[in-house]
Scaffold this motif. Sequence first.
Motif, mmCIF file in Angstrom:
data_model
loop_
_atom_site.group_PDB
_atom_site.id
_atom_site.type_symbol
_atom_site.label_atom_id
_atom_site.label_comp_id
_atom_site.label_asym_id
_atom_site.label_seq_id
_atom_site.Cartn_x
_atom_site.Cartn_y
_atom_site.Cartn_z
ATOM 1 N N ALA A 37 1.899 -13.469 2.126
ATOM 2 C CA ALA A 37 1.709 -12.033 2.383
ATOM 3 C C ALA A 37 0.594 -11.488 1.496
ATOM 4 O O ALA A 37 0.622 -11.642 0.277
ATOM 5 N N GLY A 38 -0.383 -10.868 2.115
ATOM 6 C CA GLY A 38 -1.482 -10.269 1.367
ATOM 7 C C GLY A 38 -2.482 -11.245 0.793
ATOM 8 O O GLY A 38 -3.372 -10.842 0.036
ATOM 9 N N ARG A 39 -2.364 -12.515 1.159
ATOM 10 C CA ARG A 39 -3.244 -13.497 0.529
ATOM 11 C C ARG A 39 -4.716 -13.233 0.838
ATOM 12 O O ARG A 39 -5.584 -13.543 0.024
ATOM 13 N N TRP A 40 -4.979 -12.634 1.977
ATOM 14 C CA TRP A 40 -6.372 -12.327 2.326
ATOM 15 C C TRP A 40 -6.999 -11.414 1.285
ATOM 16 O O TRP A 40 -8.204 -11.505 1.017
ATOM 17 N N ALA A 41 -6.184 -10.522 0.692
ATOM 18 C CA ALA A 41 -6.726 -9.577 -0.290
ATOM 19 C C ALA A 41 -7.057 -10.256 -1.609
ATOM 20 O O ALA A 41 -7.793 -9.690 -2.431
ATOM 21 N N PHE A 215 -2.420 -7.017 -9.097
ATOM 22 C CA PHE A 215 -1.832 -8.134 -8.358
ATOM 23 C C PHE A 215 -0.557 -7.770 -7.605
ATOM 24 O O PHE A 215 -0.052 -8.588 -6.831
ATOM 25 N N CYS A 216 -0.030 -6.581 -7.841
ATOM 26 C CA CYS A 216 1.143 -6.150 -7.076
ATOM 27 C C CYS A 216 0.713 -5.883 -5.642
ATOM 28 O O CYS A 216 -0.263 -5.165 -5.405
ATOM 29 N N TRP A 217 1.443 -6.441 -4.690
ATOM 30 C CA TRP A 217 1.071 -6.270 -3.288
ATOM 31 C C TRP A 217 2.127 -5.445 -2.570
ATOM 32 O O TRP A 217 3.271 -5.868 -2.391
ATOM 33 N N LYS A 218 1.746 -4.239 -2.155
ATOM 34 C CA LYS A 218 2.557 -3.341 -1.333
ATOM 35 C C LYS A 218 3.787 -2.807 -2.074
ATOM 36 O O LYS A 218 3.798 -1.682 -2.525
ATOM 37 N N GLY A 219 4.859 -3.612 -2.210
ATOM 38 C CA GLY A 219 6.127 -3.086 -2.700
ATOM 39 C C GLY A 219 6.138 -2.770 -4.178
ATOM 40 O O GLY A 219 5.929 -3.663 -5.004
#
Length: 237
Positions: A37-41, A215-219
């Motif tokens: 999840a979110g690895r593209w970023a 590095f926090c992704w979304k949540g």
Amino acid sequence: MLRFHFSAEDLARTRVAPAPHALWEIAASLHRFQTPAGRWAYAHWYRTARERLREAGLESAVRQFLLPLYPRASYWPDFLTPLEGAAGLEAGLKAILATPPAQVTAELAALARIRRVPPHLSRLPEKEPRTELVSVLRAYHRAVIEPHEEWMHEGVHTERVRLARHSLDGGTEGLLGGLGPAVRWQHPRLEIGTYPTEHDIRLRGRGLLLIPSYFCWKGPVSLADPALPPVLAYSLH
């Protein structure tokens, strides 16, 4: 759902971290290895981080020490992200070493209720194993976090400027209402509806430290123990 319950005093004591929190960034970066999840970023970081860990001889230590302690799950031990880390990596590592053994024992037991804890990590209440853990955290930070510190500091600075505008227009309530779509301000509560557990934290005059995280992704993420100084780490993305 996670809810922070505010009083007027808490609104006055809410603040934004002035710089990246090294230990929250370590935790969030380890979660990036555990999900696509979110690895593209983070594609460039992910590719170079794996290379740097291999070059530093840290792959085994990350597997044995860090990934089991920082699962991408509903819980990981609070002592790994102490408030003191807001003053820098070394201050945070010193706080980890100073954590009372009884707290480490209790938090490892809580982790064991949702994930298998390898036997060698059960010795972390003792001084020598925790000293070894701190050495691994320092080496991990040097290998994969330090090379991105310029971007991290720039991102936090930009976020502080953005939130300052919200604060100038609407006070602290304007700031809390501008934290992004995952966070909702509904006086007198700050709510995160996507949180994996039902968790209510009554601030009781302590205020809230907001920690923008590269590095926090979304949540957004907080500490599990409501008695600890209240914080909310949330995504810059």
